[in-house]
Design an enzyme around this catalytic site. Structure first.
Site, mmCIF file in Angstrom:
data_model
loop_
_atom_site.group_PDB
_atom_site.id
_atom_site.type_symbol
_atom_site.label_atom_id
_atom_site.label_comp_id
_atom_site.label_asym_id
_atom_site.label_seq_id
_atom_site.Cartn_x
_atom_site.Cartn_y
_atom_site.Cartn_z
ATOM 1 N N GLU A 1 30.821 -10.076 8.945
ATOM 2 C CA GLU A 1 30.873 -9.492 7.598
ATOM 3 C C GLU A 1 30.873 -7.971 7.604
ATOM 4 O OE1 GLU A 1 27.635 -10.334 4.899
ATOM 5 O OE2 GLU A 1 26.227 -10.428 6.556
ATOM 6 N N CYS A 56 0.811 -1.218 0.000
ATOM 7 C CA CYS A 56 0.000 0.000 0.000
ATOM 8 C C CYS A 56 0.845 1.270 0.000
ATOM 9 C CB CYS A 56 -0.879 0.033 1.236
ATOM 10 S SG CYS A 56 -1.820 -1.464 1.453
ATOM 11 N N ARG A 73 5.305 0.028 -5.787
ATOM 12 C CA ARG A 73 5.131 -0.832 -4.617
ATOM 13 C C ARG A 73 4.150 -1.976 -4.898
ATOM 14 N NH1 ARG A 73 6.279 2.938 0.097
ATOM 15 N NH2 ARG A 73 5.019 1.662 1.452
ATOM 16 N N TRP A 95 -3.005 -2.749 -1.606
ATOM 17 C CA TRP A 95 -2.533 -4.083 -1.965
ATOM 18 C C TRP A 95 -3.254 -5.013 -0.997
ATOM 19 C CZ3 TRP A 95 0.445 -8.009 0.159
ATOM 20 C CH2 TRP A 95 0.948 -8.914 -0.773
ATOM 21 N N HIS A 146 32.048 -29.513 23.755
ATOM 22 C CA HIS A 146 32.779 -30.431 22.875
ATOM 23 C C HIS A 146 33.918 -29.724 22.142
ATOM 24 C CE1 HIS A 146 29.883 -33.523 23.733
ATOM 25 N NE2 HIS A 146 28.925 -32.654 23.484
ATOM 26 N N LYS A 148 26.591 -12.060 10.474
ATOM 27 C CA LYS A 148 26.307 -10.624 10.346
ATOM 28 C C LYS A 148 27.418 -9.802 10.987
ATOM 29 C CE LYS A 148 23.854 -10.362 8.129
ATOM 30 N NZ LYS A 148 22.971 -10.982 7.200
ATOM 31 N N GLU A 196 23.633 -17.060 11.995
ATOM 32 C CA GLU A 196 23.364 -15.829 11.249
ATOM 33 C C GLU A 196 23.928 -14.613 11.997
ATOM 34 O OE1 GLU A 196 22.623 -14.630 8.552
ATOM 35 O OE2 GLU A 196 21.563 -12.739 8.826
ATOM 36 N N LYS A 236 26.843 -7.892 -3.387
ATOM 37 C CA LYS A 236 25.441 -8.150 -3.066
ATOM 38 C C LYS A 236 24.927 -9.370 -3.805
ATOM 39 C CE LYS A 236 21.579 -7.240 -1.032
ATOM 40 N NZ LYS A 236 21.533 -7.787 0.339
ATOM 41 N N ASN A 250 -1.933 1.716 5.842
ATOM 42 C CA ASN A 250 -0.948 0.764 5.359
ATOM 43 C C ASN A 250 -0.603 -0.130 6.540
ATOM 44 O OD1 ASN A 250 1.077 -0.559 4.083
ATOM 45 N ND2 ASN A 250 2.464 1.179 3.940
ATOM 46 N N GLY A 251 -0.721 -1.444 6.415
ATOM 47 C CA GLY A 251 -0.397 -2.332 7.539
ATOM 48 C C GLY A 251 -1.543 -3.261 7.886
#
Ligand code: F6R
Length: 608
Positions: A487, A2, A27, A74, A503, A484, A480, A603, A98-99
């Site tokens: 990197e 939206c 959008r 949307w 271990h 993050k 992850e 990317k 919107n939401g």
């Protein structure tokens, strides 16, 4: 997705509203509408489909008001019909939204009992009636909005206009962005700087929880506690570009903050909010009942999304899952069976190894399904089934919002698989979908940990190594987290399954080693606490990410605790990803690295 525009103009605004909506077409939307205030009368025009249909309506029956709001919708709750298109209105107020309003059902029931007559299937219409319920009791528009906002549960951006108040526009944001545009004797609201670009480049972004009262000459912003606040006024320079940093220092920060919104959009594409059922955007060319094994293949962050999904598919659909990084899968020549489903996950849809793995699976006659963010990409084009993530363009090299959107798609798919395989009942499905619907709001609350995380990042930036631990779905999230951090800050970090600590990696623990423990209060929480004791006994500094219950239970010294909202543990990685990403981001900012374009990284990795 939206789009919102609101204008307090000096002349008729309908044409400007539509021009601005055209800039938001990128959008995606399936209906549109505008409302303006003419004298003391609120009037609206709405149309299914493209903006040209709305323009045709406006040609047949022009709107002449100088104050108005517009929207591209949307569809989430209810079909993309004219009746469901925004603005939604009563005689006194019109609103665009919107939401998602999570508690719209109970609000609607309450308002209907009070005599409100609903004309659409949307969650948005409750907002108009709720505000109206105060207006008809004599409240001013400000008082009515102020009373209504705390009753709305969910993530949203809103713009309102009111009958008899030609010099008033009210906006609010919680979870979804909203910007104010300052003109000369005119004022604007827009869902992003692009919507406002034709009118002004002087803008302020509302902070989460803010609401704003605009007249042609003034703008007063209130925070979530209703205290008047100032927000920075910026030059957007967004004359036409589609990707801007809003008022963030880096794309990565913007993309972290966008997550409640884009995960919400993705959710809306995969579940039917009204019936609380999974509803995939397309019919699958196979029956999950016949699938004997799922093979998930991806690279980097996308592979950790796949790893989390392995837990979901196995638990919810009782189907075995093999997970591979694509660079191994493609050369290992694993045996594959016709009754396997091969899932590929990729933000760019161009990653060379993932593409090669897809081609290998296809050559073995498997059903191939890809979860991609770029629908025109090679992986999308070559897959039998494509399930899109609706993260929007991800510019920061470190993946954030694409990851959580991948998780949302995979969560919905695992519930669909569980249902099809008879592992989940209707009631189970409702419960799980309900939990998914809450995610955008919970992610927005998780963003509130940012000041604490930022402080912590100053300490972390002094370290040379960091360990991340987790059990269950928190284990891939620990992987992850470590990825993050390394990197973008270049600090060495490792993710481990908490139970594996003794271990080997426990040898690394000393007072210089921070250990980030990701542990929502779940059935393995006690076990993770034992692992934390092992770290504490060796002088390790623990940073615990948990919920209120976990924080109360984990009584270990030298502990920094980041308390996240209470929620069922199953889908927690989507919410816990937020502080994990923020910690890496702020550490990198302190280190002064090139956050959006870290050294040596690309990317889209189109080479092996
Ligand atoms: C890490 C990161 C990478 C990508 C990986 C796969 O933040 O962004 O690890 O996840 O290169 O890329 P896609 O998802 O485009 O296949």
């Amino acid at each position: 997705m939206c789009g919102i525009i609101g204008i307090l103009g000096r002349g008729p605004v309908a044409e400007q509203l539509v021009d601005s909506l055209k800039r938001l077409e990128y959008r995606g939307y399936d209906s549109a509408g505008v409302a303006t205030l003419e004298g003391d009368h609120l009037d609206r025009r709405r149309a299914e489909g493209k903006l040209k249909n709305l323009e045709a309506r406006l040609r047949e029956a022009p709107l002449k008001g100088h104050t108005g709001i517009g929207h591209t919708r949307w569809a989430t709750h209810g079909k993309p019909t004219e009746g469901n298109a925004h603005p939604h209105a009563t005689d006194n107020v019109a609103v665009v939204h919107n939401g998602i309003i999570e508690n719209f059902r109970e609000l609607r029931q309450r308002l209907e009992k009070g005599g409100a007559k609903f004309t659409s299937e949307t969650d948005t219409e409750v907002i108009a009636h709720l505000v109206n319920s105060y207006l008809i009791k004599g409240a001013s528009p400000q008082e009515a909005v102020k009373a209504a906002l705390p009753q709305l549960r969910g993530a949203f951006a809103l713009a309102f206009v009111f009958r008899n108040h030609g010099d008033l526009l009210i906006g609010a944001r919680r979870g979804s962005p909203l910007a104010i545009g300052y003109g000369k004797g005119e004022m604007y609201l827009g869902s992003d700087a692009i919507a406002l670009a034709p009118f002004t480049d002087t803008i302020s972004y509302l902070d989460d929880g803010d609401w704003v009262v605009l007249t042609r000459e003034t703008g007063v912003i209130y925070d979530a506690q209703n205290a008047a606040v100032n927000r920075e006024v910026l030059k957007s320079g967004a004359s036409s570009f589609l990707v801007d940093k809003a008022n963030y220092r880096h794309f990565m920060a913007k993309e972290i903050h966008e997550q409640p919104e884009v995960v919400g959009h993705t959710l809306a594409r995969y579940v039917d909010m009204a019936t609380e059922r999974v509803s995939l955007p397309q019919k699958l060319p196979f029956d999950f009942k016949n699938i004997q094994r799922i093979s998930i293949t991806a690279c980097g962050t996308a592979s950790y999304a796949g790893y989390i999904a392995k837990y979901w598919f196995e638990r919810l659909a009782r189907v075995p899952v093999e997970l591979d990084v694509a660079s191994e899968f493609r050369y290992r020549e694993p045996p594959l069976h016709k009754n396997d489903l091969a899932i590929f996950i990729s933000q760019s849809g161009e990653t060379a190894d993932t593409l090669a793995a897809l081609r290998y699976a296809k050559s073995h006659g498997l059903h191939t399904l890809s979860v991609v963010n770029v629908p025109t990409s090679t992986i999308a084009r070559e897959s039998e089934t494509v399930l899109p993530t609706l993260a929007g363009p991800e510019i920061g090299v470190a993946s954030t919002k694409a990851f959580t959107c991948q998780l949302m798609v995979l969560a919905a798919l695992s519930v669909a698989a569980g249902k099809a395989r008879g592992a989940l009942s209707d009631a189970d499905e409702t419960k799980l979908v309900h939990a998914l619907i809450e995610i955008p709001r919970l992610m927005a609350s998780a963003l509130a940990t940012e000041p604490q995380v930022e402080k912590l990042a100053r300490d972390l930036s002094k370290c040379t190594d960091v360990l991340y631990l987790g059990r269950g779905t928190s284990y891939p999230l620990a992987l992850e987290g470590a990825l993050k951090l390394k990197e973008i800050s270049y600090i060495h970090a490792e993710g481990y399954a908490a139970g594996e600590l003794k271990h080997g990696p426990i040898a690394l623990i000393d007072e210089k080693m921070p250990v980030v423990v990701i542990a929502p209060y779940d059935q393995v929480f006690e076990k993770t606490v034992s692992n934390m004791q092992e770290v504490a006994a060796r002088g390790g500094q623990i940073i615990l990410m948990t919920d209120a219950k976990g924080a109360a239970e984990a009584t270990i010294q030298s502990l920094v605790t980041i308390v996240l909202p209470d929620m069922g543990a199953i889908f927690a990685p989507m919410v816990y990803a937020v502080p994990v990403q923020l910690l890496a981001y702020h550490t990198a900012v302190v280190m002064g690295t090139d956050v959006d374009q870290p050294r040596n990284l690309a990317k889209s990795v189109t080479v092996e």
